[in-house]
Design a protein around this motif. Structure first.
Motif, PDB file in Angstrom:
ATOM      1  N   LEU A  56       0.652  -1.340   0.006  1.00 35.65           N
ATOM      2  CA  LEU A  56      -0.011   0.116   0.136  1.00 35.65           C
ATOM      3  C   LEU A  56       0.926   1.311   0.176  1.00 35.65           C
ATOM      4  O   LEU A  56       0.391   2.267  -0.748  1.00 35.65           O
ATOM      5  N   PRO A  57       1.712   1.471   0.837  1.00 37.55           N
ATOM      6  CA  PRO A  57       2.510   2.509   0.846  1.00 37.55           C
ATOM      7  C   PRO A  57       3.272   2.728  -0.637  1.00 37.55           C
ATOM      8  O   PRO A  57       3.429   3.850  -1.140  1.00 37.55           O
ATOM      9  N   VAL A  58       3.666   1.780  -1.185  1.00 36.60           N
ATOM     10  CA  VAL A  58       4.353   1.779  -2.507  1.00 36.60           C
ATOM     11  C   VAL A  58       3.358   2.278  -3.590  1.00 36.60           C
ATOM     12  O   VAL A  58       3.517   3.164  -4.603  1.00 36.60           O
ATOM     13  N   LEU A  59       2.085   1.705  -3.736  1.00 33.28           N
ATOM     14  CA  LEU A  59       1.130   2.235  -4.563  1.00 33.28           C
ATOM     15  C   LEU A  59       0.555   3.565  -4.320  1.00 33.28           C
ATOM     16  O   LEU A  59       0.423   4.150  -5.250  1.00 33.28           O
ATOM     17  N   SER A  60       0.524   3.808  -3.062  1.00 32.83           N
ATOM     18  CA  SER A  60       0.106   5.067  -2.975  1.00 32.83           C
ATOM     19  C   SER A  60       0.996   6.106  -3.502  1.00 32.83           C
ATOM     20  O   SER A  60       0.897   7.337  -3.767  1.00 32.83           O
ATOM     21  N   LEU A  62       3.180   5.770  -5.720  1.00 29.48           N
ATOM     22  CA  LEU A  62       3.294   5.473  -7.387  1.00 29.48           C
ATOM     23  C   LEU A  62       2.055   6.214  -7.853  1.00 29.48           C
ATOM     24  O   LEU A  62       2.035   6.968  -9.119  1.00 29.48           O
ATOM     25  N   THR A  63       0.873   6.375  -7.159  1.00 31.82           N
ATOM     26  CA  THR A  63      -0.087   6.938  -8.013  1.00 31.82           C
ATOM     27  C   THR A  63      -0.301   8.411  -7.569  1.00 31.82           C
ATOM     28  O   THR A  63      -0.750   9.115  -8.392  1.00 31.82           O
ATOM     29  N   MET A  64       0.071   8.686  -6.204  1.00 34.94           N
ATOM     30  CA  MET A  64      -0.312  10.252  -5.760  1.00 34.94           C
ATOM     31  C   MET A  64       0.877  10.941  -5.182  1.00 34.94           C
ATOM     32  O   MET A  64       0.991  12.244  -5.050  1.00 34.94           O
ATOM     33  N   GLY A  65       2.182  10.271  -5.191  1.00 36.24           N
ATOM     34  CA  GLY A  65       3.323  10.976  -4.547  1.00 36.24           C
ATOM     35  C   GLY A  65       3.071  11.050  -2.931  1.00 36.24           C
ATOM     36  O   GLY A  65       4.029  11.692  -2.388  1.00 36.24           O
ATOM     37  N   MET A  66       2.324  10.453  -2.395  1.00 40.10           N
ATOM     38  CA  MET A  66       2.145  10.521  -1.016  1.00 40.10           C
ATOM     39  C   MET A  66       2.288   8.977  -0.266  1.00 40.10           C
ATOM     40  O   MET A  66       1.592   8.195  -0.962  1.00 40.10           O
ATOM     41  N   PRO A  67       2.937   8.945   0.585  1.00 38.69           N
ATOM     42  CA  PRO A  67       3.724   9.503   1.474  1.00 38.69           C
ATOM     43  C   PRO A  67       5.032   9.988   0.441  1.00 38.69           C
ATOM     44  O   PRO A  67       5.249   9.424  -0.366  1.00 38.69           O
ATOM     45  N   PRO A  68       5.698  11.200   0.907  1.00 33.27           N
ATOM     46  CA  PRO A  68       7.031  11.448   0.036  1.00 33.27           C
ATOM     47  C   PRO A  68       7.868  10.515   0.133  1.00 33.27           C
ATOM     48  O   PRO A  68       8.056   9.479   0.831  1.00 33.27           O
ATOM     49  N   PHE A  69       8.882  10.753  -0.966  1.00 29.46           N
ATOM     50  CA  PHE A  69       9.985   9.640  -1.148  1.00 29.46           C
ATOM     51  C   PHE A  69      10.632   8.961  -0.069  1.00 29.46           C
ATOM     52  O   PHE A  69      10.617   7.805   0.255  1.00 29.46           O
ATOM     53  N   PRO A  70      11.497   9.835   0.966  1.00 32.16           N
ATOM     54  CA  PRO A  70      12.204   9.078   1.964  1.00 32.16           C
ATOM     55  C   PRO A  70      10.977   8.275   2.856  1.00 32.16           C
ATOM     56  O   PRO A  70      11.353   7.278   3.448  1.00 32.16           O
ATOM     57  N   MET A  71       9.997   8.974   3.154  1.00 29.19           N
ATOM     58  CA  MET A  71       8.986   8.458   4.300  1.00 29.19           C
ATOM     59  C   MET A  71       8.433   7.125   3.686  1.00 29.19           C
ATOM     60  O   MET A  71       8.255   6.393   4.599  1.00 29.19           O
ATOM     61  N   PHE A  72       8.067   6.935   2.457  1.00 21.79           N
ATOM     62  CA  PHE A  72       7.292   5.695   2.279  1.00 21.79           C
ATOM     63  C   PHE A  72       8.271   4.529   2.525  1.00 21.79           C
ATOM     64  O   PHE A  72       7.801   3.415   2.649  1.00 21.79           O
ATOM     65  N   LEU A  73       9.603   4.598   2.404  1.00 26.63           N
ATOM     66  CA  LEU A  73      10.639   3.651   2.514  1.00 26.63           C
ATOM     67  C   LEU A  73      10.420   2.900   4.162  1.00 26.63           C
ATOM     68  O   LEU A  73      10.540   1.890   4.256  1.00 26.63           O
ATOM     69  N   PHE A  74      10.395   3.859   4.844  1.00 26.12           N
ATOM     70  CA  PHE A  74      10.093   3.790   6.341  1.00 26.12           C
ATOM     71  C   PHE A  74       8.943   3.079   6.827  1.00 26.12           C
ATOM     72  O   PHE A  74       8.554   2.543   7.592  1.00 26.12           O
ATOM     73  N   MET A  75       7.883   3.543   5.983  1.00 27.80           N
ATOM     74  CA  MET A  75       6.640   3.014   6.122  1.00 27.80           C
ATOM     75  C   MET A  75       6.136   1.723   5.841  1.00 27.80           C
ATOM     76  O   MET A  75       5.220   1.130   6.351  1.00 27.80           O
ATOM     77  N   ILE A  76       7.041   1.469   4.830  1.00 25.87           N
ATOM     78  CA  ILE A  76       6.640  -0.093   4.169  1.00 25.87           C
ATOM     79  C   ILE A  76       6.806  -1.256   5.508  1.00 25.87           C
ATOM     80  O   ILE A  76       5.844  -1.909   5.741  1.00 25.87           O
ATOM     81  N   PRO A  77       7.920  -1.221   6.238  1.00 24.30           N
ATOM     82  CA  PRO A  77       8.114  -2.247   7.488  1.00 24.30           C
ATOM     83  C   PRO A  77       6.868  -2.034   8.391  1.00 24.30           C
ATOM     84  O   PRO A  77       6.202  -2.972   8.803  1.00 24.30           O
ATOM     85  N   GLU A  78       6.582  -0.721   8.686  1.00 22.70           N
ATOM     86  CA  GLU A  78       6.008  -0.252   9.661  1.00 22.70           C
ATOM     87  C   GLU A  78       4.403  -0.807   9.344  1.00 22.70           C
ATOM     88  O   GLU A  78       3.645  -1.235  10.320  1.00 22.70           O
ATOM     89  N   VAL A  79       3.718  -0.584   8.219  1.00 20.64           N
ATOM     90  CA  VAL A  79       2.439  -0.916   8.036  1.00 20.64           C
ATOM     91  C   VAL A  79       2.462  -2.278   7.705  1.00 20.64           C
ATOM     92  O   VAL A  79       1.248  -2.981   7.768  1.00 20.64           O
ATOM     93  N   PHE A  80       3.327  -2.940   7.109  1.00 17.51           N
ATOM     94  CA  PHE A  80       3.381  -4.232   6.946  1.00 17.51           C
ATOM     95  C   PHE A  80       3.198  -5.079   8.201  1.00 17.51           C
ATOM     96  O   PHE A  80       2.449  -5.957   8.435  1.00 17.51           O
ATOM     97  N   VAL A  81       3.978  -4.605   9.458  1.00 19.27           N
ATOM     98  CA  VAL A  81       3.849  -5.251  10.639  1.00 19.27           C
ATOM     99  C   VAL A  81       2.228  -4.968  11.249  1.00 19.27           C
ATOM    100  O   VAL A  81       1.719  -6.131  11.860  1.00 19.27           O
ATOM    101  N   TYR A  82       1.879  -3.739  11.153  1.00 15.87           N
ATOM    102  CA  TYR A  82       0.632  -3.464  11.507  1.00 15.87           C
ATOM    103  C   TYR A  82      -0.459  -4.720  11.137  1.00 15.87           C
ATOM    104  O   TYR A  82      -1.080  -5.057  11.569  1.00 15.87           O
TER     105      TYR A  82
END
Length: 115
Positions: A56-60, A62-82
Motif C-alpha cells: 500500500l505505501p508503494v502504490l500510494s 506511485l499513484t499520488m506521490g504521498m507519502p513523500p519519497f524517503p518517508m514511504f520507505l520507512f512506512m513499508i515495514p511499519e504498515v506491514f507489521v501492523y
C-alpha cells in the motif's frame, strides 16, 4: 484465489481512501494506509494484512506521490507489521476486544521498529 481478491480489494480501498483524505487535508490526521492495513489484517488474516501493508505505501507513492519519497520507505515495514500482527492476533484469538487488539498491535509495531 480468495486471498488474491481480498488483497486487491483492500489495496483499492487503501489507495482510494488515501486519495480522498489527502484531498481534504486529513491524511496526516487519520493515517489511511495504517488504518486500511490494520483492517485488512483484522478482517482478512495475517497474509492479506501483511501483503496489503507492504504494497500500500508503494502504490500510494506511485499513484499520488504521498507519502513523500524517503518517508514511504520507512512506512513499508511499519504498515506491514501492523497488518500482519493484527491478522495473527485474529487467527490466535488474542484479545477479542477490538480496541485492545489495535493498541497491542500498535505497541508491538513500535517496539519492533525501534530495535
Amino acid at each position: 484465489m480468495k486471498k488474491l481478491t481480498y488483497t486487491a480489494m483492500w489495496l483499492a480501498v487503501g489507495v482510494a481512501l488515501a486519495y480522498l483524505l489527502h484531498l481534504v487535508n486529513l491524511g496526516r490526521m487519520f493515517l489511511p494506509l495504517h488504518l486500511v492495513a490494520m483492517l485488512a489484517g483484522a478482517v482478512s488474516g495475517a497474509f492479506v494484512g501483511g501483503i496489503v501493508g507492504g504494497l500500500l505505501p508503494v502504490l500510494s507513492f506511485l499513484t499520488m506521490g504521498m507519502p513523500p519519497f524517503p518517508m514511504f520507505l520507512f512506512m513499508i515495514p511499519e504498515v506491514f507489521v501492523y497488518g500482519f500482527i493484527l491478522g495473527v492476533m485474529e487467527k490466535k484469538n488474542i484479545s477479542s476486544d477490538s480496541p485492545l487488539r489495535f493498541f497491542l498491535a500498535d505497541w508491538f509495531t513500535r517496539y519492533l521498529i525501534t530495535l
